[in-house]
Scaffold this motif. Structure first.
Motif, PDB file in Angstrom:
ATOM      1  N   MET A 151      -4.539   5.022  -0.812  1.00 32.48           N
ATOM      2  CA  MET A 151      -3.590   4.229  -1.013  1.00 32.48           C
ATOM      3  C   MET A 151      -3.560   3.609  -2.195  1.00 32.48           C
ATOM      4  O   MET A 151      -5.110   2.889  -2.795  1.00 32.48           O
ATOM      5  N   VAL A 152      -2.161   3.594  -3.240  1.00 32.62           N
ATOM      6  CA  VAL A 152      -2.843   1.798  -4.276  1.00 32.62           C
ATOM      7  C   VAL A 152      -1.730   1.381  -3.670  1.00 32.62           C
ATOM      8  O   VAL A 152      -0.824   1.335  -3.156  1.00 32.62           O
ATOM      9  N   ASP A 153      -2.081  -0.031  -4.585  1.00 37.66           N
ATOM     10  CA  ASP A 153      -1.157  -1.143  -4.875  1.00 37.66           C
ATOM     11  C   ASP A 153      -0.520  -0.613  -5.571  1.00 37.66           C
ATOM     12  O   ASP A 153      -0.496  -0.322  -6.908  1.00 37.66           O
ATOM     13  N   ALA A 154       0.960  -0.767  -4.924  1.00 32.63           N
ATOM     14  CA  ALA A 154       2.051  -0.982  -6.231  1.00 32.63           C
ATOM     15  C   ALA A 154       2.982  -0.863  -5.305  1.00 32.63           C
ATOM     16  O   ALA A 154       3.953  -0.730  -3.918  1.00 32.63           O
ATOM     17  N   ASP A 155       3.731  -1.053  -6.326  1.00 33.23           N
ATOM     18  CA  ASP A 155       6.200  -1.161  -5.637  1.00 33.23           C
ATOM     19  C   ASP A 155       6.355  -0.208  -5.680  1.00 33.23           C
ATOM     20  O   ASP A 155       6.970   0.624  -7.151  1.00 33.23           O
ATOM     21  N   GLU A 156       6.527   0.429  -4.479  1.00 32.71           N
ATOM     22  CA  GLU A 156       6.937   2.209  -4.220  1.00 32.71           C
ATOM     23  C   GLU A 156       8.320   2.608  -5.181  1.00 32.71           C
ATOM     24  O   GLU A 156       8.562   3.710  -5.697  1.00 32.71           O
ATOM     25  N   ASP A 157       9.161   2.187  -4.644  1.00 33.85           N
ATOM     26  CA  ASP A 157      10.485   2.126  -5.636  1.00 33.85           C
ATOM     27  C   ASP A 157      10.339   2.103  -6.469  1.00 33.85           C
ATOM     28  O   ASP A 157      10.959   2.876  -7.449  1.00 33.85           O
ATOM     29  N   GLN A 158      10.215   1.576  -7.871  1.00 36.22           N
ATOM     30  CA  GLN A 158      10.209   1.551  -9.162  1.00 36.22           C
ATOM     31  C   GLN A 158       8.790   3.028  -8.996  1.00 36.22           C
ATOM     32  O   GLN A 158       8.860   3.339 -10.607  1.00 36.22           O
ATOM     33  N   LEU A 159       7.190   3.033  -8.404  1.00 34.25           N
ATOM     34  CA  LEU A 159       7.338   4.202  -9.042  1.00 34.25           C
ATOM     35  C   LEU A 159       7.586   5.435  -8.659  1.00 34.25           C
ATOM     36  O   LEU A 159       7.295   6.117  -9.850  1.00 34.25           O
ATOM     37  N   ILE A 160       8.368   5.058  -7.932  1.00 33.43           N
ATOM     38  CA  ILE A 160       9.018   6.316  -7.418  1.00 33.43           C
ATOM     39  C   ILE A 160       9.963   6.191  -9.321  1.00 33.43           C
ATOM     40  O   ILE A 160      10.679   7.779  -9.351  1.00 33.43           O
ATOM     41  N   GLN A 161      10.275   5.444  -9.777  1.00 28.58           N
ATOM     42  CA  GLN A 161      11.633   5.323 -10.226  1.00 28.58           C
ATOM     43  C   GLN A 161      10.530   6.315 -11.949  1.00 28.58           C
ATOM     44  O   GLN A 161      11.380   6.818 -12.227  1.00 28.58           O
ATOM     45  N   ALA A 162      10.087   5.707 -11.836  1.00 27.59           N
ATOM     46  CA  ALA A 162       8.940   5.659 -13.240  1.00 27.59           C
ATOM     47  C   ALA A 162       7.983   7.681 -13.192  1.00 27.59           C
ATOM     48  O   ALA A 162       8.844   7.972 -14.140  1.00 27.59           O
TER      49      ALA A 162
ATOM     50  N   GLN B 107       0.700  -1.655  -0.168  1.00 28.26           N
ATOM     51  CA  GLN B 107       0.294   0.327  -0.076  1.00 28.26           C
ATOM     52  C   GLN B 107       1.044   1.133  -0.183  1.00 28.26           C
ATOM     53  O   GLN B 107       2.095   1.140   0.909  1.00 28.26           O
ATOM     54  N   VAL B 108       1.019   2.545  -1.018  1.00 31.85           N
ATOM     55  CA  VAL B 108       1.881   3.349  -1.635  1.00 31.85           C
ATOM     56  C   VAL B 108       0.779   4.744  -1.040  1.00 31.85           C
ATOM     57  O   VAL B 108      -0.655   4.777  -1.815  1.00 31.85           O
ATOM     58  N   ASN B 109       1.449   5.167  -0.006  1.00 29.85           N
ATOM     59  CA  ASN B 109       0.779   7.067  -0.092  1.00 29.85           C
ATOM     60  C   ASN B 109       1.956   7.200  -1.396  1.00 29.85           C
ATOM     61  O   ASN B 109       2.991   7.765  -2.143  1.00 29.85           O
ATOM     62  N   VAL B 110       0.537   7.841  -2.663  1.00 28.35           N
ATOM     63  CA  VAL B 110       1.178   8.805  -4.009  1.00 28.35           C
ATOM     64  C   VAL B 110       1.125   9.857  -3.198  1.00 28.35           C
ATOM     65  O   VAL B 110       2.284  10.054  -3.848  1.00 28.35           O
ATOM     66  N   HIS B 111       0.592  10.551  -2.139  1.00 33.07           N
ATOM     67  CA  HIS B 111       2.204  11.894  -1.857  1.00 33.07           C
ATOM     68  C   HIS B 111       3.287  11.572  -1.392  1.00 33.07           C
ATOM     69  O   HIS B 111       4.091  12.420  -1.831  1.00 33.07           O
ATOM     70  N   GLN B 112       3.352  10.883  -1.011  1.00 34.52           N
ATOM     71  CA  GLN B 112       4.727  10.415  -0.574  1.00 34.52           C
ATOM     72  C   GLN B 112       5.102  10.090  -1.452  1.00 34.52           C
ATOM     73  O   GLN B 112       6.523  10.429  -0.905  1.00 34.52           O
ATOM     74  N   ALA B 113       5.685   9.514  -2.238  1.00 36.04           N
ATOM     75  CA  ALA B 113       6.529   9.540  -3.125  1.00 36.04           C
ATOM     76  C   ALA B 113       6.379  10.635  -4.392  1.00 36.04           C
ATOM     77  O   ALA B 113       7.925  10.608  -4.338  1.00 36.04           O
TER      78      ALA B 113
ATOM     79  N   GLU C 260       6.590  13.412  -2.879  1.00 35.49           N
ATOM     80  CA  GLU C 260       7.773  14.467  -2.415  1.00 35.49           C
ATOM     81  C   GLU C 260       8.394  13.672  -2.615  1.00 35.49           C
ATOM     82  O   GLU C 260       9.681  14.824  -2.423  1.00 35.49           O
ATOM     83  N   HIS C 261       9.033  11.891  -2.228  1.00 33.65           N
ATOM     84  CA  HIS C 261      10.736  11.900  -3.080  1.00 33.65           C
ATOM     85  C   HIS C 261      10.696  12.381  -4.099  1.00 33.65           C
ATOM     86  O   HIS C 261      12.205  12.845  -4.107  1.00 33.65           O
ATOM     87  N   VAL C 262       9.944  12.285  -5.246  1.00 37.30           N
ATOM     88  CA  VAL C 262      10.809  12.960  -6.532  1.00 37.30           C
ATOM     89  C   VAL C 262      11.102  13.844  -5.917  1.00 37.30           C
ATOM     90  O   VAL C 262      12.017  14.548  -7.254  1.00 37.30           O
ATOM     91  N   ALA C 263      10.256  14.970  -5.438  1.00 34.18           N
ATOM     92  CA  ALA C 263      10.252  16.175  -6.161  1.00 34.18           C
ATOM     93  C   ALA C 263      11.723  16.804  -4.633  1.00 34.18           C
ATOM     94  O   ALA C 263      12.106  17.486  -6.159  1.00 34.18           O
ATOM     95  N   ARG C 264      12.036  15.614  -4.191  1.00 37.99           N
ATOM     96  CA  ARG C 264      13.571  16.378  -3.243  1.00 37.99           C
ATOM     97  C   ARG C 264      14.393  16.132  -4.151  1.00 37.99           C
ATOM     98  O   ARG C 264      15.518  16.498  -4.463  1.00 37.99           O
ATOM     99  N   VAL C 265      14.572  14.769  -4.550  1.00 36.58           N
ATOM    100  CA  VAL C 265      15.511  13.992  -6.077  1.00 36.58           C
ATOM    101  C   VAL C 265      14.783  15.537  -6.604  1.00 36.58           C
ATOM    102  O   VAL C 265      16.839  15.915  -7.691  1.00 36.58           O
ATOM    103  N   ALA C 266      14.679  15.859  -7.541  1.00 31.23           N
ATOM    104  CA  ALA C 266      14.484  16.521  -8.782  1.00 31.23           C
ATOM    105  C   ALA C 266      15.512  17.637  -8.264  1.00 31.23           C
ATOM    106  O   ALA C 266      15.901  18.741  -9.157  1.00 31.23           O
ATOM    107  N   VAL C 267      14.909  18.987  -6.757  1.00 30.94           N
ATOM    108  CA  VAL C 267      15.208  19.234  -6.654  1.00 30.94           C
ATOM    109  C   VAL C 267      17.089  20.012  -6.213  1.00 30.94           C
ATOM    110  O   VAL C 267      17.605  20.884  -6.613  1.00 30.94           O
ATOM    111  N   GLU C 268      17.109  18.710  -6.218  1.00 32.29           N
ATOM    112  CA  GLU C 268      19.006  18.423  -6.006  1.00 32.29           C
ATOM    113  C   GLU C 268      18.625  18.865  -7.202  1.00 32.29           C
ATOM    114  O   GLU C 268      20.339  19.089  -7.760  1.00 32.29           O
ATOM    115  N   SER C 269      18.372  17.871  -8.575  1.00 31.89           N
ATOM    116  CA  SER C 269      19.015  17.465 -10.394  1.00 31.89           C
ATOM    117  C   SER C 269      19.682  18.874 -10.667  1.00 31.89           C
ATOM    118  O   SER C 269      19.760  18.923 -11.348  1.00 31.89           O
ATOM    119  N   VAL C 270      18.438  19.882  -9.745  1.00 28.29           N
ATOM    120  CA  VAL C 270      18.418  21.205 -10.655  1.00 28.29           C
ATOM    121  C   VAL C 270      19.090  22.498 -10.034  1.00 28.29           C
ATOM    122  O   VAL C 270      17.799  23.674 -10.265  1.00 28.29           O
TER     123      VAL C 270
END
Length: 369
Positions: free
Chosen positions: A243-254, A208-214, A216-226
């Motif tokens: 919540m959604v059923d997902a692989d959190e690591d792969q969803l973050i990568q996508a 069970q993945v919280n999409v907003h937490q995923a 926010e992780h993407v946003a933090r990484v993106a801020v560092e890259s720019v």
């Protein structure tokens, strides 16, 4: 009033109530309009299509929902005879909220001829479904070709690497050994490239993945890259999102692949802005299957847009709009989303590029594509 009359009237009322309940549960968008052109029913699919709650427009004139009522009035007039239905194709409706819908309208009399029931089939969504199915067929063919090519390439690469290692052990001169090291490094690089073309291979770790937490992780990484230029990140989250059923690591990568592409596209844009948005979508079809509720994770930027010639090919391996790009980021994103039984939508024009990753709430192993 006699008993027979009372029973007949009660039966008619009960039948009408059952009919209304049946209309409410139809997967297509249904409206019921009185002879005075007053809205009496919008089922959940119609609420989703028109982007309005039934409680806001029920009991109000048709114009409260649709500004240009001419097409609707025409279909009402043509279907006035009891038991007769009529369809108008490709009608443009201006919704009161400001959007425009292209629909097919089918109308028939209802409830003894005093009301009309209208079914609205959204052509934009049908086109998206057909477009998605076409892309899936092309991508499956491409994936088969890539898998075959990878097998044919990796075998000789393994032989080249092994031969270079053996040769390196036999050489006495250090400067000659450097050449074999170059061969080994380059074969390893090509092998890694082929593996990336094949996409993720490990099994999904579904939770069970919280999409907003995923996000926010993407946003933090993106801020560092720019860090070298200013990109303003906006959040537009729907707090009611489940919540959604997902692989959190792969969803973050996508999602990170999409956001990184947006950051690169905004490199020379003044006032660069990326919006991260989440929305629930009701009665949505993915790969031919209707879902009562799905989650839309959206990334929008105000960059120069994607060239038209790349729009239909950008999810293919090795296709990139940049000379320095590998062309694998979006291909990997597409593979990850498809493994989650989801789909990606994209629209682009100068000043607005929009990606939406659409996922069902639950993951079912047996329906994996």
């Amino acid at each position: 009033m006699g008993v027979d009359t009372l029973i007949a009237e009660t039966s008619a009322e009960a039948q009408a109530e059952l009919a209304y309940k049946a209309l409410e549960h139809q997967p297509s968008a249904i409206l019921v309009i009185s002879s005075a052109q007053v809205l009496k029913l919008l089922n959940p699919a119609a609420e989703a299509l028109f982007g309005v709650s039934g409680g806001r427009v029920l009991g109000k004139p048709l114009s409260a929902l649709i500004r240009n009522t001419d097409a609707v009035l025409e279909v009402l007039g043509e279907s006035a005879a009891p038991g007769q239905s009529f369809t108008l194709r490709q009608q443009s409706l201006q919704v009161a909220g400001g959007s425009t819908l292209m629909v097919d309208l089918t109308c028939a009399t209802f409830d003894g001829g005093t009301d009309w029931v209208i079914e609205a089939q959204p052509l934009d969504r049908l086109r998206r479904i057909n477009h998605d199915d076409r892309l899936i067929n092309i991508q499956e063919t491409t994936a088969s070709l890539v898998r075959g090519l990878a097998h044919e390439v990796k075998n000789p690469l393994g032989g080249i690497r092994g031969a270079a290692q053996l040769l390196g052990h036999e050489l006495q001169q250090a400067e000659l050994a450097e050449y074999t090291e170059v061969i080994i490094r380059e074969t390893d690089r090509l092998t890694e490239l082929v593996d990336r073309m094949l996409g993720p291979s490990r099994p999904l770790n579904i939770s069970q993945v919280n999409v907003h937490q995923a996000l926010e992780h993407v946003a933090r990484v993106a801020v560092e890259s720019v860090a070298n230029h200013q990109v303003h990140l906006k959040r537009d989250y729907d707090p009611s999102l489940p919540m959604v059923d997902a692989d959190e690591d792969q969803l973050i990568q996508a999602l990170l692949n999409i956001v990184n592409n947006a950051c690169i596209a905004l490199d020379e844009v003044k006032g660069a802005e990326i919006t991260l948005r989440t929305r629930p979508l009701r009665q949505f079809t993915i790969h031919g299957r209707l879902h009562r509720l799905v989650v839309s994770i959206e990334v929008q930027d105000n960059g120069p847009g994607i060239p038209d010639e790349l729009l239909d090919r950008m999810f293919y391996p090795m296709i990139s709009g940049r000379a320095s790009g590998s062309g694998l980021g979006l291909a990997i994103t597409q593979a990850i989303v498809r493994r989650h039984h989801g789909m990606i939508e994209c629209e682009s024009r100068p000043g607005k590029t929009f990606f939406a990753v659409i996922l069902p709430l639950t993951y079912e192993e047996e329906s994996c594509v």
